[in-house]
Every structure is written in C-alpha cells, then in structure tokens.
Scaffold this active site. Structure first.
Site, PDB file in Angstrom:
ATOM      1  N   MET A   1       5.934   9.372   3.920  1.00 48.60           N
ATOM      2  CA  MET A   1       5.028  10.522   3.946  1.00 48.60           C
ATOM      3  C   MET A   1       3.584  10.028   3.957  1.00 48.60           C
ATOM      4  O   MET A   1       2.657  10.761   3.588  1.00 48.60           O
ATOM      5  CB  MET A   1       5.273  11.433   2.742  1.00 48.60           C
ATOM      6  CG  MET A   1       6.645  12.099   2.808  1.00 48.60           C
ATOM      7  SD  MET A   1       6.711  13.670   1.943  1.00 48.60           S
ATOM      8  CE  MET A   1       6.270  13.187   0.305  1.00 48.60           C
ATOM      9  N   GLY A   2       3.379   8.773   4.363  1.00 48.81           N
ATOM     10  CA  GLY A   2       2.019   8.231   4.380  1.00 48.81           C
ATOM     11  C   GLY A   2       1.608   7.819   2.978  1.00 48.81           C
ATOM     12  O   GLY A   2       2.459   7.596   2.101  1.00 48.81           O
TER      13      GLY A   2
ATOM     14  N   HIS B   1       5.928   0.529   0.703  1.00 45.62           N
ATOM     15  CA  HIS B   1       6.284   0.895   2.079  1.00 45.62           C
ATOM     16  C   HIS B   1       6.263  -0.335   2.987  1.00 45.62           C
ATOM     17  O   HIS B   1       7.144  -0.508   3.837  1.00 45.62           O
ATOM     18  CB  HIS B   1       5.286   1.917   2.640  1.00 45.62           C
ATOM     19  CG  HIS B   1       5.239   3.214   1.897  1.00 45.62           C
ATOM     20  ND1 HIS B   1       4.170   3.573   1.117  1.00 45.62           N
ATOM     21  CD2 HIS B   1       6.130   4.239   1.825  1.00 45.62           C
ATOM     22  CE1 HIS B   1       4.387   4.768   0.597  1.00 45.62           C
ATOM     23  NE2 HIS B   1       5.577   5.188   0.995  1.00 45.62           N
TER      24      HIS B   1
ATOM     25  N   LEU C   1       5.405   1.103  -7.755  1.00 47.67           N
ATOM     26  CA  LEU C   1       4.401   1.598  -6.808  1.00 47.67           C
ATOM     27  C   LEU C   1       4.827   2.970  -6.295  1.00 47.67           C
ATOM     28  O   LEU C   1       5.994   3.201  -5.991  1.00 47.67           O
ATOM     29  CB  LEU C   1       4.241   0.643  -5.624  1.00 47.67           C
ATOM     30  CG  LEU C   1       3.709  -0.744  -5.912  1.00 47.67           C
ATOM     31  CD1 LEU C   1       3.233  -1.407  -4.606  1.00 47.67           C
ATOM     32  CD2 LEU C   1       2.573  -0.742  -6.910  1.00 47.67           C
TER      33      LEU C   1
HETATM   34  O1  PAF Z   1      10.608   9.160   0.296  1.00 46.74           O
HETATM   35  C1  PAF Z   1       9.799   9.775   1.005  1.00 46.74           C
HETATM   36  O2  PAF Z   1       8.657   9.344   1.230  1.00 46.74           O
HETATM   37  C2  PAF Z   1      10.211  11.093   1.623  1.00 46.74           C
HETATM   38  O3  PAF Z   1      11.017  11.822   0.758  1.00 46.74           O
HETATM   39  C3  PAF Z   1      10.880  10.955   3.003  1.00 46.74           C
HETATM   40  C4  PAF Z   1      12.188  10.189   2.914  1.00 46.74           C
HETATM   41  C5  PAF Z   1       9.934  10.212   3.942  1.00 46.74           C
HETATM   42  C6  PAF Z   1      11.167  12.324   3.579  1.00 46.74           C
HETATM   43  O4  PAF Z   1      10.018  13.081   3.718  1.00 46.74           O
END
Ligand code: PAF
Length: 286
Positions: free
Chosen positions: A30-31, A37, A184
């Site tokens: 979700m950015g 990430h 994080l």
């Molecule tokens: O974990 C996340 O960031 C969100 O729940 C996902 C899997 C991108 C779905 O919007």
C-alpha cells in the site's frame, strides 16, 4: 523501471511477459515503503526473473474512523525505493479503476477472517482478499510475496489461493525489525518519540512469551497473562488482543504442543500496531 497505471495496461504487460515465458514474482504494497517492503522485493527477485510491485492504498480494507486519509502516500518515492530494491515495474492503479461504479463482488473467508484482526476491524479481510484477488488477476504472477508480520493476512491469502485455485505460489518473507525489536510498519511514522519508545512493548511482550516457552511453559493463558502485564506497564498502550494460535488453523489454543504463533494488536496512543512471534523449537523466529 516501468510504472503501469491501469488494469488494462497491466494485463497487456502481463500477457507480453507470458508470451516471452518470463516468470513473474509480485509484491503487493500500500506504499509508504520501508526496508520491510524492500526485503520482500529482494526475496521476490530470488524467486523469479521479473518482479512487479504494486502501490495501492486500498480503501475497502479500512473501516470507518481508521487511517485511510492519513495513510502515507508518496508514489514517486515509493517507485524509487521499488526500483532500488530490484523491481522491474510498479503497478499503481487508481481507486476508480480498481473499484468502478457499482462494484459489488467481494472475496470473503468465513472463519478465520472474523476473529482477532477480523473482529477488531470488521470487513478488513474482505477488503484485503478482494483487492489481492483483483491485483492477482491484473498482474498474473507465478509467485507472490507477503510479509510474516501480517500473519493472519498471510494465512488468509494462502487459504484464498488454495480454495479459489489461483495458480500462484505464496512466499512468506521474514519480519524486519528496528534494532530495539519494533517491527517495521508504515504506521510507525505516526508515533511521537514517546510513543515510539512505548511501542517496543509489543516486541518485549513477544520476547517474554519466547523466554517462558523456552523455559518449558506451554499453557497459553500463562503466556498471554505475562504478555498483557508487560503491555499494561506502558501508560499509553492499550491491548486489542493477545492470543496464542495454532499455526495450521490459525485458531486460539489452550496448550501448545509443538509450535504456535503468539499474535497481538496494541494501540499506542492513536496508532494501532500488530506483531507476532513463532513459539517453536525451530529456527525461523522472526
Ligand atoms: O499488507 C498490505 O500492505 C496490504 O494489506 C495488501 C496486501 C497490499 C493489500 O492491500
């Protein structure tokens, strides 16, 4: 690195990769990108030739009064970080494209989807599973990578893939932590310095459970109480839940046999944080 902004364009991009026989690994986000990430993108790169990340703040997984409006949004910075971590493309659709007028079809898991996070955030997992299914259909990856920090989400996505026969292998990436153990999360950015200090109570509670487990304790109620005591020492920390769950069924248990997951959600000030820890004699403890 390419930025793809519509579902149609993403599906055309996916078809072109398929025609070339390119294996695709997908990292949905979700950015608000952070090292957690980036580590998933690097793990994706180990699993396929081509890595696609998505950046989409999914409105259907936020409940009324949650942080949809203030959720961090900076597509340019997120794309930069995706590229540096090794992504070949970013899929960044608009809300209008993902949820066209009259959208009424959702993906719902009817058991685990309603407990723990699902009980405190009604409708949350319906939104998550729906958007992940839609992202899978847009990106059409062979592999998708999710973080272990969102343990219940990971379990539900694995279940959805199995129950709906998505031809996608799910790979789980370890939780990345700060030096003091705080997992994080994009939401850590909301914490004041005092709340940032108090937020370490999640990791400290999980470590207390780990210490008791290693010392031979297997009774979930005793582990839960020890964790709760530690959280309650912090003035601005309020527990939503602390639970010990079976790893296969993701359901609360009274006694640990071989392994279990300690899961918790705590509000520190107005920031809601989740974390978990595997209680097992194995090595994979992140
Ligand atoms: O974990 C996340 O960031 C969100 O729940 C996902 C899997 C991108 C779905 O919007």
């Amino acid at each position: 690195m390419e930025v793809v902004q519509t579902i149609n364009a993403m599906q055309a991009y996916a078809r072109a990769l398929q025609q070339r026989g390119t294996q695709v690994a997908f990292v949905p986000t979700m950015g608000g990108l952070h090292e957690g990430h980036c580590s998933l993108i690097r793990l994706a790169k180990e699993n396929a030739d081509h890595v696609i990340a998505s950046v989409f703040v999914n409105p259907t997984q936020f409940g009324p009064g949650e942080d949809l409006e203030r959720y961090p949004r900076n597509l340019e910075r997120d794309c930069e970080l995706c590229g540096e971590a090794g992504a070949d493309a970013v899929f960044a659709p608009s809300v209008a494209d993902m949820y066209a007028d009259g959208h009424t079809v959702y993906v719902v898991e009817e058991t685990v989807g309603n407990i723990l996070e699902g009980a405190f955030r009604p409708g949350h997992f319906r939104g998550v599973l729906t958007v992940v299914a839609k992202l899978f259909l847009a990106v059409q990856p062979q592999v998708a990578v999710f973080g272990r920090k969102d343990a219940q989400q990971l379990w539900l996505i694995q279940k959805m893939v199995r129950d709906l026969n998505f031809p996608i292998q799910i790979v789980a990436g370890p939780t990345v932590r700060e030096a003091d153990g705080l997992a994080l999360s994009s939401r850590n950015a909301y914490l004041s310095s005092e709340h940032r200090r108090q937020a370490t109570c999640l990791y400290r509670a999980l470590q207390r459970a780990e210490d008791l487990f290693v010392a031979g304790e297997r009774t979930a109620a005793i582990l839960r109480t020890a964790m709760q005591e530690l959280v309650s020492e912090e003035p601005d920390a309020d527990m939503d839940y602390i639970e010990i769950v079976d790893m296969d069924r993701f359901s609360p248990i009274a006694t640990i046999k071989d392994a279990a997951l300690a899961v918790m959600a705590v509000r520190v000030g107005d920031t809601r944080l989740i974390d978990n820890w595997e209680l097992s004699t194995g090595a994979n403890k992140t």
